[in-house]
Design an enzyme around this catalytic site. Structure first.
Site, PDB file in Angstrom:
ATOM      1  CG  ASN A   9     -28.820   1.422  16.781  1.00  0.00           C
ATOM      2  OD1 ASN A   9     -29.301   0.616  15.982  1.00  0.00           O
ATOM      3  ND2 ASN A   9     -28.590   1.119  18.047  1.00  0.00           N
ATOM      4  CD1 TRP A  10     -31.659   4.305  11.527  1.00  0.00           C
ATOM      5  CD2 TRP A  10     -32.530   3.213   9.776  1.00  0.00           C
ATOM      6  NE1 TRP A  10     -31.466   5.085  10.413  1.00  0.00           N
ATOM      7  CE2 TRP A  10     -31.992   4.439   9.325  1.00  0.00           C
ATOM      8  CE3 TRP A  10     -33.122   2.361   8.849  1.00  0.00           C
ATOM      9  CZ2 TRP A  10     -32.043   4.830   7.984  1.00  0.00           C
ATOM     10  CZ3 TRP A  10     -33.175   2.738   7.512  1.00  0.00           C
ATOM     11  CH2 TRP A  10     -32.638   3.968   7.088  1.00  0.00           C
ATOM     12  CE  LYS A  11     -31.656   1.866  19.908  1.00  0.00           C
ATOM     13  NZ  LYS A  11     -31.956   2.211  21.304  1.00  0.00           N
ATOM     14  CG  HIS A  94     -26.915  -0.964  21.489  1.00  0.00           C
ATOM     15  ND1 HIS A  94     -27.951  -1.110  22.375  1.00  0.00           N
ATOM     16  CD2 HIS A  94     -26.981   0.306  21.028  1.00  0.00           C
ATOM     17  CE1 HIS A  94     -28.615   0.035  22.437  1.00  0.00           C
ATOM     18  NE2 HIS A  94     -28.052   0.907  21.633  1.00  0.00           N
ATOM     19  CD  GLU A  96     -31.585  -1.121  22.585  1.00  0.00           C
ATOM     20  OE1 GLU A  96     -31.489  -1.408  21.385  1.00  0.00           O
ATOM     21  OE2 GLU A  96     -31.938   0.014  22.986  1.00  0.00           O
ATOM     22  CD  GLU A 162     -25.809   4.164  22.637  1.00  0.00           C
ATOM     23  OE1 GLU A 162     -26.270   4.954  21.811  1.00  0.00           O
ATOM     24  OE2 GLU A 162     -26.173   2.972  22.718  1.00  0.00           O
ATOM     25  N   GLY A 168     -33.670   5.792  25.058  1.00  0.00           N
ATOM     26  CA  GLY A 168     -35.101   5.673  24.771  1.00  0.00           C
ATOM     27  C   GLY A 168     -35.996   6.197  25.873  1.00  0.00           C
ATOM     28  CB  SER A 208     -32.753  10.750  25.329  1.00  0.00           C
ATOM     29  OG  SER A 208     -33.455   9.614  25.796  1.00  0.00           O
ATOM     30  N   GLY A 229     -30.794   6.881  18.379  1.00  0.00           N
ATOM     31  CA  GLY A 229     -31.812   5.855  18.178  1.00  0.00           C
ATOM     32  C   GLY A 229     -33.091   6.466  17.622  1.00  0.00           C
ATOM     33  N   GLY A 230     -34.034   6.728  18.489  1.00  0.00           N
ATOM     34  CA  GLY A 230     -35.376   7.182  18.108  1.00  0.00           C
ATOM     35  C   GLY A 230     -35.401   8.345  17.122  1.00  0.00           C
TER      36      GLY A 230
HETATM   37  P1  13P Z   1     -32.305   6.732  21.738  1.00  0.00           P
HETATM   38  O1  13P Z   1     -31.673   7.845  20.925  1.00  0.00           O
HETATM   39  O2  13P Z   1     -33.608   6.282  21.219  1.00  0.00           O
HETATM   40  O3  13P Z   1     -32.284   7.064  23.201  1.00  0.00           O
HETATM   41  O4  13P Z   1     -31.333   5.445  21.555  1.00  0.00           O
HETATM   42  C1  13P Z   1     -29.979   5.586  21.752  1.00  0.00           C
HETATM   43  C2  13P Z   1     -29.302   4.348  21.319  1.00  0.00           C
HETATM   44  O5  13P Z   1     -29.442   3.306  21.922  1.00  0.00           O
HETATM   45  C3  13P Z   1     -28.488   4.406  20.099  1.00  0.00           C
HETATM   46  O6  13P Z   1     -27.718   3.268  19.937  1.00  0.00           O
END
Ligand code: 13P
Length: 249
Positions: A9-11, A94, A96, A162, A168, A208, A229-230
């Site tokens: 998920n590149w956000k 998600h 967010e 999640e 993050g 993470s 994510g990251g």
């Molecule tokens: P991180 O891997 O950056 O913690 O993000 C997880 C995430 O929200 C994937 O959707």
């Protein structure tokens, strides 16, 4: 057996040019990983160019969100058919989106129904906040999100657990903690869809995840991959996680 999924998920990261660069570095690293399904979820403008790059590979494409309506006056939104033109998956609910854009179990439910009606596979996100976790409400919160979000939908979906406090922050859950919650989720899926279907549904962990801790999650009985994510923003970071999934199969 459930084929693991490692989804990135590149956000809100990567211009089209940067996205192309990442994918051209990534493809040689993941192309021989037949035992794991890899999915890339770039921002909307990169869907078309990345779809072209993924043609003829086993790497799948997904969107990060979409609206439930087929079309109309919804400024800024993507319709299911627009996602389906390029992608196979769509991340829905998600944390967010729930926190910053007012999404609720009810809107997530409408989106899942629309995704499935359009032949998309939703990756449905659930997870508890830090306060809820500290108050030992994790099982109750995620069960509630699953029951309300999945009302009337079919079993053709993927779940991502999640925990919000792990996203993050660098503070991942332990493999055992995540597995315990994912077992609770699978039990709720069994209530909704029956035991056999519940055993087939992939449930991912997210929060993470990186190359160095991925194996701890993938070695658990009920964790079927990761939503990343990251670490998905770098080719070697994502490939290391996919390799860990491949090694556990
Ligand atoms: P991180 O891997 O950056 O913690 O993000 C997880 C995430 O929200 C994937 O959707």
């Amino acid at each position: 057996m459930r084929t693991p999924i490692v989804a990135g998920n590149w956000k809100m990261n990567k211009t089209v040019e940067e996205a192309r660069e990442l994918v051209s570095e990534l493809l040689p690293l993941v192309k021989d990983m037949q035992a794991v399904t890899t999915v890339l979820c770039p921002p909307a403008p990169a869907l078309l160019p990345i779809a072209a790059m993924l043609e003829g590979t086993d790497v799948e494409l997904g969107a990060q969100n979409m609206h439930w309506e087929a079309n109309g006056a919804y400024t800024g939104e993507l319709a299911p058919a627009m996602v389906k033109e390029f992608g196979k998956y769509v991340i829905l609910g998600h944390s967010e989106r729930r926190a910053y854009f007012g999404e609720t179990d009810e809107s997530v439910n409408k989106k899942i129904l629309a995704a499935q009606a359009n032949g998309l596979i939703p990756i449905v996100c659930v997870g508890e906040s830090l306060e809820e976790n500290k108050a030992s409400q994790t099982a109750e919160i995620v069960s509630g999100q699953i029951k309300a979000g999945l009302a009337g939908v079919s079993a053709d979906l993927v779940i991502a657990y999640e925990p919000i406090w792990a996203i993050g922050t660098g503070l991942a859950a332990t493999g055992e903690m995540a597995n315990d919650t994912i077992k609770v989720i699978r039990a709720v899926l069994a209530e909704l869809f029956g035991e056999e279907k519940a055993q087939e549904i992939r449930i991912l962990y997210g929060g993470s995840v990186k190359g160095s801790n991925a194996a701890e999650f993938f070695s658990q009985s009920d964790i079927d991959g990761a939503l990343v994510g990251g670490a998905a923003l770098q080719a070697d970071g994502f490939a290391a996680i996919a390799a860990a999934a491949q090694n556990e199969v």
